[in-house]
Design a protein around this motif. Sequence first.
Motif: not given
Length: 97
Positions: A4, A36, A40
Amino acid sequence: MIDQSLTVLIMMLFIENLVDRHYGLAVIFITPLTIFIAEYGSGLPFSEQAYQVVMRARLYDTAIGCLVGLAGGVVMHSTNLRVPLQRMENWLLARFS
């Protein structure tokens, strides 16, 4: 976690290199990066359905923004609309200045 972080780093590098030269191309990476980070960074478990809802909302926002921009361009470059709008602008400026 490393994957990530690496994905975010790569997208940020692409954005930084492209934004000065070609903003339209940089937006291709800006949009996924913001989604994103929001997805996250929230700490909530990843949900495919939630991701699709966010992407659909972003698509609708972009389409509406494009239509508003197109309408603004038509208004600015239309000689038929420019004169009445200029009169309205002058009236507003005279009244509220």
